[in-house]
Design an enzyme around this catalytic site. Structure first.
Site, PDB file in Angstrom:
ATOM      1  N   CYS A 416       0.810  -1.219   0.000  1.00  0.00           N
ATOM      2  CA  CYS A 416       0.000   0.000   0.000  1.00  0.00           C
ATOM      3  C   CYS A 416       0.841   1.266   0.000  1.00  0.00           C
ATOM      4  O   CYS A 416       0.457   2.276  -0.609  1.00  0.00           O
ATOM      5  CB  CYS A 416      -0.953   0.000   1.187  1.00  0.00           C
ATOM      6  N   HIS A 460      -1.976   0.466   6.987  1.00  0.00           N
ATOM      7  CA  HIS A 460      -2.347   0.826   5.621  1.00  0.00           C
ATOM      8  C   HIS A 460      -1.936   2.266   5.349  1.00  0.00           C
ATOM      9  O   HIS A 460      -1.707   3.052   6.270  1.00  0.00           O
ATOM     10  CB  HIS A 460      -3.865   0.665   5.443  1.00  0.00           C
ATOM     11  N   ASP A 476      -7.997   5.810  -2.285  1.00  0.00           N
ATOM     12  CA  ASP A 476      -7.160   4.657  -1.941  1.00  0.00           C
ATOM     13  C   ASP A 476      -6.754   3.940  -3.219  1.00  0.00           C
ATOM     14  O   ASP A 476      -7.498   3.084  -3.730  1.00  0.00           O
ATOM     15  CB  ASP A 476      -7.926   3.714  -1.015  1.00  0.00           C
TER      16      ASP A 476
END
Length: 667
Positions: A416, A460, A476
């Site tokens: 991520c 994350h 995201d």
């Protein structure tokens, strides 16, 4: 034990059984330390304890002073060589364990044994420097029981089994006082179990003040709990809303995103929540040694003293050096900074002067092709969806100065932090204000208890872009490559999920269920005991009507006084019972009182026989009668099973004794 028995003093050479029990007591207390201290420390300590046990078993004489000095110097030198210091958490405990094992070599008196056991009790307390779990608390209770029994063992003639019984009774009697002190004694802000020299040595949540390729993917290999959450008013929000906000990064340089003092000086975030989208959560946060308070995105505030940062992160006044519990309010629907100041805009579009030319050129091309910033965002997400990007825990390495280009156009493998960092760079290169947000995404429901668990493996990173009329908007990019990451967690979106720790693999087998059951027990322990800090104490005191710490101190003083008064009454009742149950001792004391009334008091050092002989020399007329009373008292004191007839005869003779009654002088 007989009435005339007295406490035994420690012999010049300690008995073999007592020395073995002292060695075993130290071994049991030090056992947990042997597993979390460096292996070489554990090996040395175990060797010393085995040596001491063998010496006690074979009744070998104690080593001389020179040998003891040399061993102590060797222990000190080994700690200095291994740690570079003798203070601090691990170094200090290592030295204490070794020196206590050597202390067994010089126990020659009762005083030495008492000093040794006092230091062993201190060693027991140091276990909390490494673990404050419920299991460790249970272990410490057992250790306290053993050490108290050892104190009784070396200070009396009670058998070892009786010492354990007496120790358990003392601990049970201490429980009410301990509970009162726990609830009412003023809580100290900051960590109670920690040493300054070790501060920052380990942070349990893993989130850092900076983000670079690999910094968050390394957290996925840890299934340690980062926080536990309860929702008093309802269930956990749906998966797409389970973003837990942590630190926000504004600056990019040398492949690393970080915060900066200049960004912290910007105005605090302006959050305008939608009224019906506010969620309240009861959060227990593990120690991080950083000041940010994790909460659902975006947080509005907590009952913990904190401030709102320009990046909409809540910051406590001090680093979180201990597990804390707080209530947070968050808005799931909101407008964040609907108006962006010039300083914030400049900060959110700043990039280094050079580096990553291909990414810059791509972003400029998107800017010329798009009608609005939202179009640039869409083109970037399409780029991630249409090209063969791979979501993985073990991506190929990228260069420091060209990390964005290498990832976007060469390796196309990442976790991520790679996607969030590259997306934010592209937005800034296209002139769209953007920043990186780190925290957690996801959470699993506990099997026992009404709470959710968020682990390190849920760490994350995502992006926020500022759009006119909407403010900061979460984007995201990881979800564009691995949609399952948001719905199914890390394990449901990785092809190499076997690299994850067991508790993060979504494998709900027997071992998983056992771990979650134990976590439920620990969660209750954390919530009601370890997270009981100054603010929780203040709320409890106000709830029970004590009105703060002053009221608590008054209640504490009154409560301790009442407990001590009840204890005194109980002891008096017990002593009265014993006096009433021992007519022989009671009648003998009355004989002594009558003799004292006519001028012959008994000295404290005089035994019955010496006292009777002294009075007989001064009053020959009392010699026969008093001699019979003394002989009867001594016989009954040391008789294994005195008969009731003998006891009644003595009581009758002693009760009839009156030294003031005239008697004929002896011939």
């Amino acid at each position: 034990m007989s009435r005339a028995a007295t406490t035994a003093s420690w012999p010049p050479a300690p008995a073999r059984g007592q020395r073995l029990r002292l060695t075993g007591c130290l071994a049991l207390v030090a056992l947990p330390h042997l597993f979390h201290l460096p292996p070489w420390v554990s090996a040395i300590a175990a060797t010393l304890l085995v040596w001491q046990a063998q010496a006690a078993w074979r009744s070998r004489p104690l080593p001389g002073r020179l040998i003891r000095f040399a061993l102590a110097a060797a222990a000190l030198g080994s700690v200095l060589a291994g740690f570079g210091r003798i203070s601090g958490q691990e170094a200090g405990v290592s030295l204490l364990v070794m020196l206590l094992a050597l202390k067994l070599c010089e126990i020659r008196s009762h005083r030495d044994a008492m000093v040794f056991l006092s230091l062993t009790a201190f060693l027991l307390i140091t276990q909390f420097l490494f673990s404050q779990s419920l299991a460790m608390a249970v272990y410490l209770v057992i250790g306290t029981w053993l050490i108290t029994a050892a104190f009784i063992d070396v200070s009396s003639e009670i058998a070892p089994t009786g010492a354990f019984t007496h120790s358990a009774r003392l601990l049970l009697q201490a429980l009410p006082v301990a509970a009162l002190l726990f609830v009412l004694f003023p809580r100290v802000p900051g960590p109670l179990w920690g040493l300054p020299s070790d501060a920052g040595a380990r942070a349990t949540t893993g989130l850092s003040e900076r983000m670079s390729p690999g910094s968050i993917s390394s957290l996925a290999t840890s299934d340690a709990v980062a926080l536990r959450v309860r929702f008093p008013a309802g269930d956990m929000p749906p998966a797409p809303a389970r973003y837990w906000r942590g630190p926000v990064f504004w600056d990019f340089d040398d492949g690393t995103w970080r915060g900066s003092p200049a960004a912290d000086a910007l105005p605090a975030a302006d959050i305008r929540p939608v009224a019906d989208a506010i969620v309240r959560a009861d959060i227990t946060l593990e120690a991080t040694r950083h000041p940010w308070l994790i909460a659902l995105d975006v947080p509005l505030g907590t009952d913990h003293r904190s401030r709102m940062s320009p990046g909409a992160t809540l910051y406590a006044e001090d680093d979180i050096d201990e597990r804390i519990r707080y209530h947070a309010r968050s808005a799931l629907a909101y407008r964040l900074d609907p108006r962006l100041g010039a300083a914030a805009r400049e900060r959110a579009t700043r990039l280094p002067a050079g580096g990553n030319p291909r990414a810059r050129a791509t972003a400029r091309r998107w800017r010329t092709q798009a009608d609005a910033p939202q179009g640039i965002v869409d083109r970037a997400l399409t780029h991630f969806r249409e090209h063969p990007f791979h979501y993985t825990l073990s991506p190929a390495r990228t260069g420091r100065d060209s990390s964005i280009d290498d990832f976007l156009f060469e390796t196309r493998e990442g976790f991520c932090e790679h996607y969030a960092g590259a997306f934010t760079f592209l937005m800034r290169a296209a002139g769209v204000p953007a920043r990186v947000v780190t925290g957690y995404q996801g959470g699993e429901r506990a099997l026992v208890g009404d709470y959710w668990v968020v682990r390190n493996s849920d760490a994350h990173a995502w992006s926020e872009v500022w759009l006119d009329g909407r403010g900061w908007v979460r984007v995201d990019p990881t979800a564009a490559v691995a949609p399952g990451r948001i719905e199914a967690g890390v394990a449901g979106s990785l092809s190499d999920s076997q690299a994850l720790p067991y508790m993060a693999r979504a494998d709900e087998g027997a071992w998983y269920r056992m771990q979650m059951l134990w976590d439920g027990v620990n969660a209750a322990w954390n919530r009601w005991f370890l997270a009981y800090g100054p603010q929780q104490q203040q709320r409890l005191l106000e709830r029970i009507g004590l009105g703060g710490l002053r009221g608590a101190l008054v209640a504490l003083t009154f409560g301790v006084a009442v407990l001590l008064g009840l204890l005194a009454l109980w002891l008096g009742w017990r002593m009265r019972q014993r006096r009433a149950a021992d007519p022989v001792t009671r009648q003998w004391q009355r004989v002594c009182d009558r003799l004292a009334a006519i001028g012959y008091p008994r000295a404290r050092h005089e035994g019955p026989q010496a006292y009777g002989a002294r009075v007989a020399r001064a009053r020959p007329d009392l010699a026969d009668e008093l001699g019979a009373i003394v002989a009867g008292y001594i016989r009954l004191c040391y008789a294994a099973n005195p008969g009731s007839a003998d006891t009644q005869a003595f009581v009758a003779r002693a009760a009839a004794f009156d030294p003031r009654r005239p008697r004929k002088p002896r011939d």
